[in-house]
Design a protein around this motif. Structure first.
Motif, PDB file in Angstrom:
ATOM      1  N   ILE A 115      43.839  36.323  40.746  1.00 20.36           N
ATOM      2  CA  ILE A 115      43.678  37.032  42.018  1.00 20.36           C
ATOM      3  C   ILE A 115      43.685  38.552  41.827  1.00 20.36           C
ATOM      4  O   ILE A 115      42.986  39.268  42.522  1.00 20.36           O
ATOM      5  CB  ILE A 115      44.801  36.621  43.009  1.00 20.36           C
ATOM      6  CG1 ILE A 115      44.648  35.145  43.394  1.00 20.36           C
ATOM      7  CG2 ILE A 115      44.800  37.483  44.255  1.00 20.36           C
ATOM      8  CD1 ILE A 115      43.483  34.838  44.278  1.00 20.36           C
ATOM      9  N   LYS A 116      44.454  39.026  40.858  1.00 13.94           N
ATOM     10  CA  LYS A 116      44.555  40.474  40.641  1.00 13.94           C
ATOM     11  C   LYS A 116      43.202  41.105  40.296  1.00 13.94           C
ATOM     12  O   LYS A 116      43.012  42.304  40.460  1.00 13.94           O
ATOM     13  CB  LYS A 116      45.582  40.784  39.550  1.00 13.94           C
ATOM     14  CG  LYS A 116      45.198  40.271  38.169  1.00 13.94           C
ATOM     15  CD  LYS A 116      46.262  40.543  37.147  1.00 13.94           C
ATOM     16  CE  LYS A 116      46.000  40.040  35.771  1.00 13.94           C
ATOM     17  NZ  LYS A 116      44.776  39.451  35.415  1.00 13.94           N
ATOM     18  N   ASP A 117      42.254  40.295  39.856  1.00 18.18           N
ATOM     19  CA  ASP A 117      40.926  40.780  39.471  1.00 18.18           C
ATOM     20  C   ASP A 117      39.902  40.666  40.601  1.00 18.18           C
ATOM     21  O   ASP A 117      38.710  40.908  40.386  1.00 18.18           O
ATOM     22  CB  ASP A 117      40.414  39.999  38.257  1.00 18.18           C
ATOM     23  CG  ASP A 117      41.314  40.162  37.052  1.00 18.18           C
ATOM     24  OD1 ASP A 117      41.761  41.299  36.812  1.00 18.18           O
ATOM     25  OD2 ASP A 117      41.568  39.155  36.365  1.00 18.18           O
ATOM     26  N   MET A 118      40.342  40.325  41.784  1.00 19.45           N
ATOM     27  CA  MET A 118      39.426  40.083  42.889  1.00 19.45           C
ATOM     28  C   MET A 118      38.567  41.307  43.210  1.00 19.45           C
ATOM     29  O   MET A 118      37.366  41.178  43.476  1.00 19.45           O
ATOM     30  CB  MET A 118      40.198  39.648  44.129  1.00 19.45           C
ATOM     31  CG  MET A 118      39.286  39.320  45.262  1.00 19.45           C
ATOM     32  SD  MET A 118      40.058  38.185  46.368  1.00 19.45           S
ATOM     33  CE  MET A 118      38.794  38.105  47.606  1.00 19.45           C
ATOM     34  N   ALA A 123      33.341  43.815  43.642  1.00 24.46           N
ATOM     35  CA  ALA A 123      32.512  44.989  43.353  1.00 24.46           C
ATOM     36  C   ALA A 123      31.240  44.581  42.612  1.00 24.46           C
ATOM     37  O   ALA A 123      30.177  45.169  42.813  1.00 24.46           O
ATOM     38  CB  ALA A 123      33.304  45.999  42.525  1.00 24.46           C
ATOM     39  N   GLU A 124      31.349  43.576  41.776  1.00 28.11           N
ATOM     40  CA  GLU A 124      30.188  43.053  41.047  1.00 28.11           C
ATOM     41  C   GLU A 124      29.245  42.307  42.002  1.00 28.11           C
ATOM     42  O   GLU A 124      28.023  42.416  41.897  1.00 28.11           O
ATOM     43  CB  GLU A 124      30.673  42.110  39.943  1.00 28.11           C
ATOM     44  CG  GLU A 124      29.590  41.427  39.176  1.00 28.11           C
ATOM     45  CD  GLU A 124      29.053  42.247  38.014  1.00 28.11           C
ATOM     46  OE1 GLU A 124      27.980  41.881  37.524  1.00 28.11           O
ATOM     47  OE2 GLU A 124      29.677  43.242  37.629  1.00 28.11           O
ATOM     48  N   LEU A 125      29.813  41.553  42.952  1.00 28.91           N
ATOM     49  CA  LEU A 125      29.021  40.706  43.833  1.00 28.91           C
ATOM     50  C   LEU A 125      28.375  41.457  45.001  1.00 28.91           C
ATOM     51  O   LEU A 125      27.268  41.112  45.416  1.00 28.91           O
ATOM     52  CB  LEU A 125      29.898  39.591  44.413  1.00 28.91           C
ATOM     53  CG  LEU A 125      30.267  38.467  43.479  1.00 28.91           C
ATOM     54  CD1 LEU A 125      31.327  37.577  44.107  1.00 28.91           C
ATOM     55  CD2 LEU A 125      29.034  37.653  43.120  1.00 28.91           C
ATOM     56  N   LYS A 126      29.057  42.439  45.524  1.00 23.88           N
ATOM     57  CA  LYS A 126      28.610  43.080  46.760  1.00 23.88           C
ATOM     58  C   LYS A 126      27.168  43.576  46.701  1.00 23.88           C
ATOM     59  O   LYS A 126      26.382  43.264  47.603  1.00 23.88           O
ATOM     60  CB  LYS A 126      29.565  44.214  47.150  1.00 23.88           C
ATOM     61  CG  LYS A 126      29.304  44.749  48.536  1.00 23.88           C
ATOM     62  CD  LYS A 126      30.348  45.748  48.957  1.00 23.88           C
ATOM     63  CE  LYS A 126      30.051  46.242  50.348  1.00 23.88           C
ATOM     64  NZ  LYS A 126      31.005  47.240  50.783  1.00 23.88           N
ATOM     65  N   GLN A 143      38.358  34.216  46.155  1.00 27.86           N
ATOM     66  CA  GLN A 143      39.816  34.108  46.138  1.00 27.86           C
ATOM     67  C   GLN A 143      40.243  32.709  45.698  1.00 27.86           C
ATOM     68  O   GLN A 143      41.137  32.558  44.855  1.00 27.86           O
ATOM     69  CB  GLN A 143      40.348  34.425  47.537  1.00 27.86           C
ATOM     70  CG  GLN A 143      41.783  34.802  47.576  1.00 27.86           C
ATOM     71  CD  GLN A 143      42.181  35.338  48.941  1.00 27.86           C
ATOM     72  OE1 GLN A 143      41.593  34.958  49.955  1.00 27.86           O
ATOM     73  NE2 GLN A 143      43.158  36.199  48.967  1.00 27.86           N
ATOM     74  N   THR A 144      39.591  31.701  46.231  1.00 32.60           N
ATOM     75  CA  THR A 144      39.904  30.323  45.861  1.00 32.60           C
ATOM     76  C   THR A 144      39.599  30.079  44.386  1.00 32.60           C
ATOM     77  O   THR A 144      40.417  29.487  43.661  1.00 32.60           O
ATOM     78  CB  THR A 144      39.105  29.332  46.736  1.00 32.60           C
ATOM     79  OG1 THR A 144      39.424  29.581  48.105  1.00 32.60           O
ATOM     80  CG2 THR A 144      39.421  27.900  46.394  1.00 32.60           C
TER      81      THR A 144
END
Length: 155
Positions: A115-118, A123-126, A143-144
């Motif tokens: 989760i800490k890397d969310m 940022a990569e996906l947006k 998140q899941t």
């Protein structure tokens, strides 16, 4: 053709066709773009216009839901007409399977382990998904997926 230019051309076409409802929605879009220009003091690029359109689309969806709960089908239908105009300028939406594949690719590309890397994953996906998927829904899926990898808990 740049998105802002396409919208301006659509305004001219709607004016010539005397399509008042469509013209009203297109002018709302132009107004939002102009507000961006004033606030940011810069010309919006296509990703900025897509973000504006996404925000407007989300507002319309929320309004439709509230109008339907309040028994105002007439207002909900007006909002749906605006949604149809907004969608004309958005890229083709991705299927849930395509979104899931992009999420997996982004997790692998960033080396995310929990989760800490969310933030890094989002940022990569947006830039890839802006206008093509509901980013709030994507965030829940990320998140899941990260919770399953890192043992953290989804929010």
């Amino acid at each position: 053709m740049q998105l802002k230019t396409r919208i301006a051309e659509a305004v001219k076409t709607a004016m010539r066709a005397r399509d008042r409802e469509r013209l009203a929605t297109l002018r709302l879009i132009q107004s939002e773009i102009k507000q961006f220009e004033v606030d940011e003091r810069r010309e919006p690029d296509d990703p900025a216009v897509l973000a504006i359109l996404n925000r407007m689309l989300k507002q319309r969806r929320d309004s439709i839901e509230q109008y339907r709960q309040g028994g105002r089908e007439d207002l909900a239908q007006r909002e749906e007409a605006e949604v149809a105009v907004l969608r004309e300028f958005l890229p083709e939406p991705l299927s849930p399977a395509e979104v899931a594949a992009r999420i997996d690719e982004a997790i692998a590309a960033t080396g995310a382990s929990g989760i800490k890397d969310m933030g890094r994953v989002m940022a990569e996906l947006k830039p890839q998904l802006l206008g093509r998927a509901d980013l709030a829904e994507v965030s829940r899926h990320v998140q899941t997926a990260l919770a399953q990898r890192g043992g953290g808990r989804p929010g």
